[in-house]
Enzyme design. Structure first.
Site, mmCIF file in Angstrom:
data_model
loop_
_atom_site.group_PDB
_atom_site.id
_atom_site.type_symbol
_atom_site.label_atom_id
_atom_site.label_comp_id
_atom_site.label_asym_id
_atom_site.label_seq_id
_atom_site.Cartn_x
_atom_site.Cartn_y
_atom_site.Cartn_z
ATOM 1 N N LEU A 16 158.624 75.207 50.898
ATOM 2 C CA LEU A 16 158.625 74.950 49.455
ATOM 3 C C LEU A 16 157.347 74.171 49.164
ATOM 4 C CD1 LEU A 16 160.358 74.886 46.781
ATOM 5 C CD2 LEU A 16 160.987 72.578 47.460
ATOM 6 N N GLY A 19 153.514 72.066 43.308
ATOM 7 C CA GLY A 19 152.120 71.896 42.869
ATOM 8 C C GLY A 19 151.284 73.015 43.448
ATOM 9 N N SER A 21 150.417 76.054 41.803
ATOM 10 C CA SER A 21 149.838 77.049 40.901
ATOM 11 C C SER A 21 148.315 77.037 40.976
ATOM 12 C CB SER A 21 150.302 76.796 39.463
ATOM 13 O OG SER A 21 149.775 75.586 38.977
ATOM 14 N N ARG A 44 154.591 74.131 36.801
ATOM 15 C CA ARG A 44 155.139 74.292 35.442
ATOM 16 C C ARG A 44 154.630 75.538 34.752
ATOM 17 N NH1 ARG A 44 152.816 68.617 33.726
ATOM 18 N NH2 ARG A 44 151.154 69.704 34.835
ATOM 19 N N LYS A 48 150.230 81.111 35.973
ATOM 20 C CA LYS A 48 149.400 80.739 37.132
ATOM 21 C C LYS A 48 150.159 80.993 38.437
ATOM 22 C CE LYS A 48 146.748 76.931 35.049
ATOM 23 N NZ LYS A 48 146.470 75.502 35.241
ATOM 24 N N ASP A 80 159.333 71.662 36.067
ATOM 25 C CA ASP A 80 158.646 70.385 35.919
ATOM 26 C C ASP A 80 159.421 69.387 36.777
ATOM 27 O OD1 ASP A 80 157.650 67.941 35.252
ATOM 28 O OD2 ASP A 80 157.854 68.176 33.082
ATOM 29 N N SER A 167 149.245 62.003 49.354
ATOM 30 C CA SER A 167 148.784 60.758 48.746
ATOM 31 C C SER A 167 147.272 60.894 48.517
ATOM 32 C CB SER A 167 149.146 59.597 49.676
ATOM 33 O OG SER A 167 148.668 58.377 49.197
ATOM 34 N N TYR A 181 146.068 56.095 38.772
ATOM 35 C CA TYR A 181 146.355 57.027 39.862
ATOM 36 C C TYR A 181 146.634 56.338 41.208
ATOM 37 C CZ TYR A 181 144.879 60.848 43.095
ATOM 38 O OH TYR A 181 144.779 61.781 44.094
ATOM 39 N N LYS A 185 149.736 56.561 44.198
ATOM 40 C CA LYS A 185 149.521 57.162 45.518
ATOM 41 C C LYS A 185 149.879 56.171 46.622
ATOM 42 C CE LYS A 185 148.132 61.309 44.472
ATOM 43 N NZ LYS A 185 148.972 62.475 44.815
HETATM 44 N N1 LIG Z 1 141.235 67.072 44.595
HETATM 45 C C1 LIG Z 1 141.005 65.899 45.180
HETATM 46 O O1 LIG Z 1 139.848 65.464 45.295
HETATM 47 C C2 LIG Z 1 142.139 65.105 45.744
HETATM 48 C C3 LIG Z 1 143.446 65.396 45.455
HETATM 49 N N2 LIG Z 1 144.454 64.651 46.011
HETATM 50 C C4 LIG Z 1 145.853 64.965 45.748
HETATM 51 O O2 LIG Z 1 146.175 66.211 46.366
HETATM 52 C C5 LIG Z 1 147.112 66.931 45.563
HETATM 53 C C6 LIG Z 1 146.554 68.291 45.182
HETATM 54 O O3 LIG Z 1 145.360 68.098 44.486
HETATM 55 P P1 LIG Z 1 144.607 69.288 43.699
HETATM 56 O O4 LIG Z 1 144.741 70.532 44.473
HETATM 57 O O5 LIG Z 1 143.280 68.748 43.331
HETATM 58 O O6 LIG Z 1 145.507 69.362 42.384
HETATM 59 P P2 LIG Z 1 145.382 70.235 41.061
HETATM 60 O O7 LIG Z 1 145.319 69.302 39.907
HETATM 61 O O8 LIG Z 1 144.305 71.273 41.157
HETATM 62 O O9 LIG Z 1 146.811 70.966 41.031
HETATM 63 C C7 LIG Z 1 147.954 70.221 40.839
HETATM 64 C C8 LIG Z 1 149.167 71.116 40.878
HETATM 65 O O10 LIG Z 1 150.334 70.352 40.585
HETATM 66 C C9 LIG Z 1 151.107 71.044 39.595
HETATM 67 N N3 LIG Z 1 151.883 70.062 38.847
HETATM 68 C C10 LIG Z 1 151.409 68.996 38.156
HETATM 69 N N4 LIG Z 1 152.428 68.345 37.582
HETATM 70 C C11 LIG Z 1 153.564 68.995 37.908
HETATM 71 C C12 LIG Z 1 154.942 68.802 37.591
HETATM 72 N N5 LIG Z 1 155.347 67.805 36.808
HETATM 73 N N6 LIG Z 1 155.842 69.663 38.110
HETATM 74 C C13 LIG Z 1 155.440 70.697 38.891
HETATM 75 N N7 LIG Z 1 154.157 70.924 39.222
HETATM 76 C C14 LIG Z 1 153.231 70.077 38.731
HETATM 77 C C15 LIG Z 1 150.056 71.787 38.777
HETATM 78 O O11 LIG Z 1 150.557 72.935 38.127
HETATM 79 P P3 LIG Z 1 151.086 72.968 36.616
HETATM 80 O O12 LIG Z 1 150.105 72.224 35.783
HETATM 81 O O13 LIG Z 1 151.165 74.432 36.340
HETATM 82 O O14 LIG Z 1 152.431 72.340 36.651
HETATM 83 C C16 LIG Z 1 149.119 72.242 39.881
HETATM 84 O O15 LIG Z 1 149.616 73.402 40.499
HETATM 85 C C17 LIG Z 1 147.386 66.034 44.355
HETATM 86 O O16 LIG Z 1 148.524 65.259 44.615
HETATM 87 C C18 LIG Z 1 146.163 65.144 44.276
HETATM 88 O O17 LIG Z 1 146.430 63.919 43.652
HETATM 89 C C19 LIG Z 1 144.180 63.605 46.843
HETATM 90 C C20 LIG Z 1 142.915 63.282 47.156
HETATM 91 C C21 LIG Z 1 141.780 64.006 46.634
HETATM 92 C C1 LIG Z 2 134.928 48.213 52.266
HETATM 93 C C2 LIG Z 2 133.829 48.926 51.681
HETATM 94 C C3 LIG Z 2 133.713 50.378 51.994
HETATM 95 C C4 LIG Z 2 133.009 51.117 50.908
HETATM 96 C C5 LIG Z 2 133.087 52.625 51.000
HETATM 97 C C6 LIG Z 2 133.463 53.257 49.729
HETATM 98 C C7 LIG Z 2 133.764 54.729 49.873
HETATM 99 C C8 LIG Z 2 134.824 55.164 48.960
HETATM 100 C C9 LIG Z 2 135.316 56.582 49.191
HETATM 101 C C10 LIG Z 2 136.565 56.809 48.468
HETATM 102 C C11 LIG Z 2 136.934 58.250 48.357
HETATM 103 C C12 LIG Z 2 138.089 58.430 47.447
HETATM 104 C C13 LIG Z 2 138.546 59.830 47.389
HETATM 105 C C14 LIG Z 2 139.781 59.933 46.578
HETATM 106 C C15 LIG Z 2 139.853 61.175 45.833
HETATM 107 C C16 LIG Z 2 141.002 61.290 44.928
HETATM 108 O O1 LIG Z 2 142.111 60.991 45.223
HETATM 109 C C17 LIG Z 2 140.648 61.826 43.617
HETATM 110 N N1 LIG Z 2 139.660 62.823 43.691
HETATM 111 C C18 LIG Z 2 141.837 62.297 42.875
HETATM 112 O O2 LIG Z 2 142.001 63.648 42.806
#
Ligand SMILES: NC(=O)C1=CN([C@@H]2O[C@H](COP(=O)(O)OP(=O)(O)OC[C@H]3O[C@@H](n4cnc5c(N)ncnc54)[C@H](OP(=O)(O)O)[C@@H]3O)[C@@H](O)[C@H]2O)C=CC1
Ligand SMILES: CCCCCCCCCCCCCCCC(=O)[C@@H](N)CO
Length: 327
Positions: A16, A19, A21, A44, A48, A80, A167, A181, A185
């Site tokens: 399962l 998230g 889509s 949701r 997609k 959702d 996270s 955010y 996390k």
């Molecule tokens: N991209 C990054 O740089 C980073 C991302 N992360 C984490 O990794 C995970 C994936 O990231 P990423 O691929 O960028 O995410 P996206 O924002 O591209 O996609 C998020 C997904 O979650 C779904 N979603 C959001 N809210 C709900 C809800 N209430 N119910 C059901 N589905 C939901 C969205 O679909 P829909 O809107 O259709 O519901 C979508 O499919 C996230 O938790 C993000 O915080 C962590 C670190 C870095």
């Molecule tokens: C002690 C001093 C050390 C300094 C180093 C600083 C480097 C920071 C890197 C942080 C990277 C964060 C990625 C998170 C992405 C994320 O969760 C979002 N993109 C949400 O989607």
């Protein structure tokens, strides 16, 4: 651990993916399906989800149908999951269809990076709903539904299940711009520790992923509101392709790790909050953390200087007296 890849075997199982889509959730579904794992995508937005199921099944134009994957199925549920009762209904639906998942990936999440004062109340609430409740609801409603389904059997008789929570590196290293955010996390990381303790008797494995930046629709969106200072600080975490992130996660799960970092800087920053989290190269973590904990306050003071300078910049622009002087 690093020499063995037998800890994650998706073939013939059901996953399962909440998230799914777009972004990493959709790519995980693709990769798992490629390994003959049935996937149920949740999000949701139905259109997609349909497009992702079509992509996964290889039914898109110009592609040959993936008839080699005779056993695996790809389907979706529109839900959702931040809404608890909707989540309960989704689980009833899943179990009625015989889709009792072996893997539960909680990938839903969205960051709205802005300075704290620029956030609206609604954005703060949406942070908790999208980043924390989506996972807590999915796992809780799922656990209850499975308890009910399994009736009288003892916990030890439950089939092995695996929860994977997404996270972020900012759970270990929160910084300016991520107020909506990062705390959510960090809550997920905390939840993963508790779930590991409470659900182990029911044969659950619990993993928590702390990704650095990766490219996705969500990432593109967050770049639009991200303050310059936030971009500057996180420069060390270069965005990798989402499929690469997904492959790293699957590789680490297969090696048996339950704290998963997708880049080196993420691994280093987690050293400051190791606590009782499962270790990843544990002996190195102890040694490197000694150095890190000495260097971190110094590095942090440089970050503070950058932050102060960035505020000074905005102050001068807004101050008409200063503007006149400049003219
Ligand atoms: N991209 C990054 O740089 C980073 C991302 N992360 C984490 O990794 C995970 C994936 O990231 P990423 O691929 O960028 O995410 P996206 O924002 O591209 O996609 C998020 C997904 O979650 C779904 N979603 C959001 N809210 C709900 C809800 N209430 N119910 C059901 N589905 C939901 C969205 O679909 P829909 O809107 O259709 O519901 C979508 O499919 C996230 O938790 C993000 O915080 C962590 C670190 C870095
Ligand atoms: C002690 C001093 C050390 C300094 C180093 C600083 C480097 C920071 C890197 C942080 C990277 C964060 C990625 C998170 C992405 C994320 O969760 C979002 N993109 C949400 O989607």
């Amino acid at each position: 651990m690093w020499f063995s890849r037998s800890h994650f075997q998706p073939a013939g199982k059901t996953a399962l993916i909440v998230g799914a889509s777009q972004g990493v959730g959709a790519d995980l579904a693709l990769r798992l399906y490629e390994q003959n794992c049935s996937v149920v995508l949740v999000a949701r937005t139905e259109s997609k989800l349909q497009a992702q199921v079509a992509r996964i099944q290889g039914n898109l134009e110009n592609q040959t149908p993936r008839s080699d994957l005779v056993n695996a199925t790809a389907s979706y549920e529109v839900c959702d999951v931040a809404n608890y009762s909707a989540c309960e209904q989704m689980w009833q639906c899943l179990l009625q269809k015989g889709n009792d998942p072996d893997f539960i990936f909680c990938c839903a999440g969205l960051s709205i990076p802005k300075l704290f004062g620029d956030l609206s109340g609604a954005e703060i609430s949406s942070g908790i709903n999208t980043n924390y409740l989506t996972a807590a609801n999915t796992v809780h409603a799922g656990h209850k539904a499975i308890l009910e389904k399994n009736g009288q059997i003892t916990p030890a008789e439950y089939k092995p299940r695996h929860i994977v929570l997404f996270s972020s590196t900012v759970a270990s290293f929160p910084f300016i711009g991520y107020a909506q955010y990062a705390p959510c996390k960090a809550a997920l990381s905390s939840l993963s520790i508790i779930l590991r303790q409470e659900l182990v008797s029911y044969n659950y494995r619990v993993s928590c992923v702390y990704p650095g930046n990766f490219e996705s629709e969500g990432y593109t969106e967050e770049q639009k509101t991200k303050p310059e200072i936030t971009k500057k600080i996180e420069g060390a975490s270069v965005a990798i392709p989402s499929l690469q992130c997904c492959d790293i996660v699957l590789d680490r799960l297969a090696k048996g790790y339950d704290s998963i970092y997708t880049d080196f800087i993420g691994w280093v920053l987690a050293l400051s909050v190791l606590g009782v989290t499962p270790r990843c190269w544990g002996l190195f973590q102890i040694i490197v953390s000694l150095v890190f904990l000495i260097v971190a306050p110094v590095a942090n003071s440089f970050i503070y200087m950058d932050i102060k300078a960035s505020f000074k910049g905005t102050g001068e622009k807004k101050d008409p007296a200063n503007q006149k002087k400049e003219e």
